[in-house]
Design a protein around this motif. Structure first.
Motif, PDB file in Angstrom:
ATOM      1  N   ASP A   8      50.121  25.740  48.343  1.00  0.00           N
ATOM      2  CA  ASP A   8      51.464  25.484  47.810  1.00  0.00           C
ATOM      3  C   ASP A   8      52.506  26.417  48.415  1.00  0.00           C
ATOM      4  O   ASP A   8      53.715  26.153  48.274  1.00  0.00           O
ATOM      5  N   GLU A   9      52.074  27.488  49.023  1.00  0.00           N
ATOM      6  CA  GLU A   9      53.007  28.435  49.640  1.00  0.00           C
ATOM      7  C   GLU A   9      53.406  27.910  51.026  1.00  0.00           C
ATOM      8  O   GLU A   9      52.596  27.885  51.947  1.00  0.00           O
ATOM      9  N   GLU A  10      54.667  27.472  51.152  1.00  0.00           N
ATOM     10  CA  GLU A  10      55.125  26.822  52.388  1.00  0.00           C
ATOM     11  C   GLU A  10      55.115  27.751  53.590  1.00  0.00           C
ATOM     12  O   GLU A  10      55.016  27.298  54.737  1.00  0.00           O
ATOM     13  N   ARG A  11      55.217  29.054  53.358  1.00  0.00           N
ATOM     14  CA  ARG A  11      55.286  29.999  54.474  1.00  0.00           C
ATOM     15  C   ARG A  11      53.917  30.325  55.072  1.00  0.00           C
ATOM     16  O   ARG A  11      53.833  30.952  56.124  1.00  0.00           O
ATOM     17  N   VAL A  12      52.847  29.890  54.410  1.00  0.00           N
ATOM     18  CA  VAL A  12      51.500  30.082  54.951  1.00  0.00           C
ATOM     19  C   VAL A  12      51.261  29.051  56.044  1.00  0.00           C
ATOM     20  O   VAL A  12      51.500  27.851  55.848  1.00  0.00           O
ATOM     21  N   LEU A  13      50.783  29.485  57.195  1.00  0.00           N
ATOM     22  CA  LEU A  13      50.563  28.591  58.336  1.00  0.00           C
ATOM     23  C   LEU A  13      49.307  27.749  58.139  1.00  0.00           C
ATOM     24  O   LEU A  13      48.310  28.212  57.557  1.00  0.00           O
TER      25      LEU A  13
ATOM     26  N   ALA B 188      56.787  39.438  52.259  1.00  0.00           N
ATOM     27  CA  ALA B 188      57.282  38.512  51.241  1.00  0.00           C
ATOM     28  C   ALA B 188      56.174  37.583  50.759  1.00  0.00           C
ATOM     29  O   ALA B 188      56.018  37.341  49.547  1.00  0.00           O
ATOM     30  N   VAL B 189      55.374  37.060  51.685  1.00  0.00           N
ATOM     31  CA  VAL B 189      54.290  36.151  51.311  1.00  0.00           C
ATOM     32  C   VAL B 189      53.183  36.904  50.573  1.00  0.00           C
ATOM     33  O   VAL B 189      52.619  36.403  49.591  1.00  0.00           O
ATOM     34  N   LYS B 190      52.866  38.098  51.025  1.00  0.00           N
ATOM     35  CA  LYS B 190      51.819  38.882  50.364  1.00  0.00           C
ATOM     36  C   LYS B 190      52.184  39.158  48.912  1.00  0.00           C
ATOM     37  O   LYS B 190      51.360  38.990  48.001  1.00  0.00           O
TER      38      LYS B 190
END
Length: 271
Positions: free
Chosen positions: A202-207, A239-241
């Motif tokens: 669900d996290e859009e910034r994860v590749l 930010a993602v972490k």
């Protein structure tokens, strides 16, 4: 008293030759300066078409010009009859003395020269080196300036940087986030794994490529530890972490998944 004939002879024998020598010396000095300026300018222009840093190009150009000026001055003094061999010997001795006195500075200079040539980092990169981590602000001949995450300015001698490991976190476009989440042995680890995978997807910034990895990494003393390794763009790392840590904790709470934590047992001594 000198008579007129003696004055004329003195003028022709002594004054005229000295005036000619001075004129030649001045001509050598003036023309030499112009030639040194032109040559250093040409070198700077040629080096500007390479990948060398502008600081290094300006420095090399200045060094070439300074060396040419020394040659010009020595040549001009030689025309005046000065013993240039002694002068060169004195300059050499002075150079050795200055080199010994400024040994640490010369080490930093040499290290700065190598950093500017090999460019292990550039301005704007986040690096860890010489026991400090931060964003590079500028790279000088003797020292490098960076600022930390809390905006403190740190100036590090180039010698310390070049003699230590350099970790450049900005040299690659992507980074892998390495996280570990522990769940209790009494919880359903398949459910816990599905929750983690859903939060990551669900996290859009994860590749998507490389694909994130979620696996049971260890059966620890008081928890089953999941290894979680998503890939992100380098600029999105922190930010993602932070976001994943928060979202997984909230998702675990909603699904009654327990994250074990150390407990302190108080043992009262009987009186």
């Amino acid at each position: 008293m000198f008579n007129e004939t003696q004055m004329v002879d003195f003028f022709h024998v002594h004054v005229v030759p000295w005036m000619m020598r001075i004129g030649v010396a001045l001509t050598i000095f003036v023309i030499g300066q112009l030639v040194a300026k032109v040559i250093s300018g040409v070198i700077a222009k040629l080096l500007s078409h390479t990948k060398l840093d502008k600081i290094l190009i300006d420095f090399l150009s200045s060094v070439v010009r300074a060396l040419l000026l020394v040659v010009v001055i020595v040549a001009a003094l030689d025309k005046l009859g000065v013993n240039t061999n002694s002068l060169i010997a004195m300059l050499g001795a002075a150079g050795i003395a200055i080199g010994l006195a400024l040994q640490s500075s010369l080490q930093n200079f040499a290290a700065g020269f190598m950093l500017l040539i090999f460019r292990p980092f550039k301005a704007g990169d986040f690096v860890e080196t010489a026991g400090t981590s931060g964003i590079i602000d500028s790279i000088g001949i003797f020292s490098t300036k960076l600022y930390t995450g809390d905006n403190k300015e740190v100036i590090i001698p180039n010698g310390s940087i070049y003699s230590s490991n350099i970790i450049n976190y900005s040299s690659r476009k992507t980074r892998r986030i390495d996280m570990i989440f522990g769940v209790s042995y009494g919880d359903d680890i398949r459910l816990a794994k599905d929750i983690i995978l859903k939060v990551i997807s669900d996290e859009e910034r994860v590749l998507k490529d490389p694909a994130p990895e979620v696996a049971v990494g260890e059966l620890a003393q008081s928890s089953v530890n999941f290894v979680v390794r998503p890939w992100v763009k380098a600029e999105d790392y922190w930010a993602v972490k932070f976001a994943i840590n928060e979202k997984i904790k909230l998702a675990f709470d909603e699904n009654k998944i327990t994250i074990p934590f150390p407990t302190v047992v108080n043992i009262k001594k009987e009186q």
